[in-house]
Design a protein around this motif. Sequence first.
Motif, short mmCIF file in Angstrom:
data_model
loop_
_atom_site.label_atom_id
_atom_site.label_comp_id
_atom_site.label_asym_id
_atom_site.label_seq_id
_atom_site.Cartn_x
_atom_site.Cartn_y
_atom_site.Cartn_z
N ILE A 71 0.83 -1.20 0.00
CA ILE A 71 0.00 0.00 0.00
C ILE A 71 0.87 1.25 0.00
O ILE A 71 0.60 2.22 -0.72
N VAL A 72 1.95 1.23 0.80
CA VAL A 72 2.85 2.38 0.86
C VAL A 72 3.50 2.63 -0.49
O VAL A 72 3.64 3.78 -0.93
N ASP A 73 3.90 1.56 -1.18
CA ASP A 73 4.49 1.73 -2.51
C ASP A 73 3.49 2.38 -3.47
O ASP A 73 3.84 3.24 -4.28
N SER A 74 2.22 1.94 -3.39
CA SER A 74 1.19 2.54 -4.24
C SER A 74 0.97 4.00 -3.88
O SER A 74 0.83 4.85 -4.77
N LEU A 75 0.96 4.33 -2.58
CA LEU A 75 0.81 5.72 -2.16
C LEU A 75 1.98 6.57 -2.65
O LEU A 75 1.79 7.71 -3.10
N LYS A 76 3.16 6.02 -2.55
CA LYS A 76 4.34 6.75 -3.00
C LYS A 76 4.26 7.09 -4.48
O LYS A 76 4.58 8.20 -4.91
N GLN A 77 3.80 6.13 -5.28
CA GLN A 77 3.67 6.34 -6.71
C GLN A 77 2.66 7.43 -7.02
O GLN A 77 2.87 8.27 -7.90
N LYS A 78 1.54 7.41 -6.29
CA LYS A 78 0.48 8.38 -6.57
C LYS A 78 0.81 9.77 -6.04
O LYS A 78 0.53 10.77 -6.70
N LEU A 79 1.36 9.84 -4.85
CA LEU A 79 1.58 11.13 -4.20
C LEU A 79 2.87 11.81 -4.64
O LEU A 79 2.94 13.05 -4.68
N GLU A 80 3.89 11.04 -4.96
CA GLU A 80 5.18 11.63 -5.30
C GLU A 80 5.45 11.64 -6.79
O GLU A 80 6.43 12.20 -7.25
N GLY A 81 4.58 10.97 -7.58
CA GLY A 81 4.85 10.89 -9.00
C GLY A 81 3.68 11.29 -9.85
O GLY A 81 3.54 12.43 -10.29
N ASP A 82 2.75 10.33 -10.06
CA ASP A 82 1.69 10.51 -11.05
C ASP A 82 0.77 11.69 -10.76
O ASP A 82 0.37 12.41 -11.66
N ALA B 279 6.58 1.75 10.45
CA ALA B 279 5.38 1.73 9.61
C ALA B 279 4.45 2.90 9.97
O ALA B 279 3.88 3.55 9.08
N LYS B 280 4.30 3.18 11.26
CA LYS B 280 3.44 4.29 11.68
C LYS B 280 4.00 5.62 11.18
O LYS B 280 3.25 6.50 10.76
N ALA B 281 5.34 5.76 11.24
CA ALA B 281 5.95 6.99 10.76
C ALA B 281 5.73 7.17 9.26
O ALA B 281 5.43 8.28 8.78
N ASP B 282 5.86 6.06 8.49
CA ASP B 282 5.60 6.15 7.05
C ASP B 282 4.16 6.55 6.77
O ASP B 282 3.88 7.39 5.89
N LEU B 283 3.23 5.96 7.52
CA LEU B 283 1.82 6.28 7.31
C LEU B 283 1.54 7.75 7.63
O LEU B 283 0.82 8.44 6.89
N SER B 284 2.12 8.25 8.72
CA SER B 284 1.92 9.66 9.07
C SER B 284 2.49 10.58 7.99
O SER B 284 1.87 11.61 7.65
N ARG B 285 3.63 10.21 7.44
CA ARG B 285 4.25 11.04 6.40
C ARG B 285 3.37 11.11 5.16
O ARG B 285 3.18 12.19 4.58
N TYR B 286 2.81 9.97 4.76
CA TYR B 286 1.98 9.99 3.56
C TYR B 286 0.62 10.62 3.81
O TYR B 286 0.00 11.17 2.89
N LYS B 287 0.12 10.56 5.04
CA LYS B 287 -1.10 11.29 5.35
C LYS B 287 -0.86 12.79 5.23
O LYS B 287 -1.70 13.53 4.66
N LYS B 288 0.30 13.25 5.71
CA LYS B 288 0.63 14.66 5.60
C LYS B 288 0.80 15.06 4.14
O LYS B 288 0.30 16.11 3.70
N LEU B 289 1.50 14.21 3.38
CA LEU B 289 1.69 14.51 1.97
C LEU B 289 0.36 14.52 1.21
O LEU B 289 0.15 15.33 0.31
N SER B 290 -0.55 13.61 1.60
CA SER B 290 -1.88 13.58 0.97
C SER B 290 -2.62 14.88 1.22
O SER B 290 -3.26 15.43 0.31
N ASN B 291 -2.54 15.39 2.44
CA ASN B 291 -3.20 16.66 2.74
C ASN B 291 -2.61 17.80 1.92
O ASN B 291 -3.34 18.68 1.45
N GLU B 292 -1.29 17.78 1.75
CA GLU B 292 -0.65 18.82 0.96
C GLU B 292 -1.10 18.76 -0.50
O GLU B 292 -1.40 19.79 -1.12
N VAL B 293 -1.16 17.54 -1.06
CA VAL B 293 -1.57 17.41 -2.45
C VAL B 293 -3.03 17.83 -2.63
O VAL B 293 -3.39 18.48 -3.62
#
Length: 227
Positions: free
Chosen positions: A19-30, A82-96
């Motif tokens: 799931i994190v890999d998919s989030l990374k692709q969507k939030l940091e790339g596509d 894992a919790k730290a990664d999830l928090s980081r992508y939640k923050k990035l999701s809010n920014e996007v």
Amino acid sequence: MDNSPTALFESYEQDFQQIVDSLKQKLEGDVKDERAEQRKADMRRVEMELDEADEMISQMEIEIQGIPQSMKPHYQTRLRTAKADLSRYKKLSNEVRGQLARSDLLSSRGGAGPPTSDEPYGSTSDRTRLLSGAALLEDGSRRLQESQRIALETEDQGADILMSLRQQREQIENSRDTLHRADGSIDRASGTLKKMIRRMYQQRVVTAIIIVVLVLLIAVIVWEKLS
């Protein structure tokens, strides 16, 4: 099947990493390079995947309780990561999402042109939404199949655990029966020893009486000869 105490934790961790890999692709790339409608569809998928990641974290927290103390610190560190990664992508999701909101606001101020004959619906947004919906359905089906697989594996593990407990109960019952038989044998052996000891004392008494009688007879015979 792996029945180790860390198997389920590692399985959930692997799903979380996917799931994190998919989030990374969507939030940091596509998401930053696609059209607005596609980015919105991707952000909806991002929200779904963030919910799934939260669920994986919850399952990992449950499974870590059953890990032996000697191994637990290592897996606690992995859980914190894992919790730290999830928090980081939640923050990035809010920014996007904030960026998309600003882009929509600017687009709405700029207005939109009339549809052309080549694009009777005004844009490719409808086709994009259909493709996004199909992708969401496909992704949901895959997640459902994965959940079913995990449920079946969990059911198999539960059946194995029940079988192991049943075998252990049978072993305990057999051991208890063996102890009862051994206790009965000990009681019988103890009774036999007591009888043997009692007979030995009886034989000693009889022997002593015979000796006394013989001594008396000898004394009588000697006294008669002397007299």
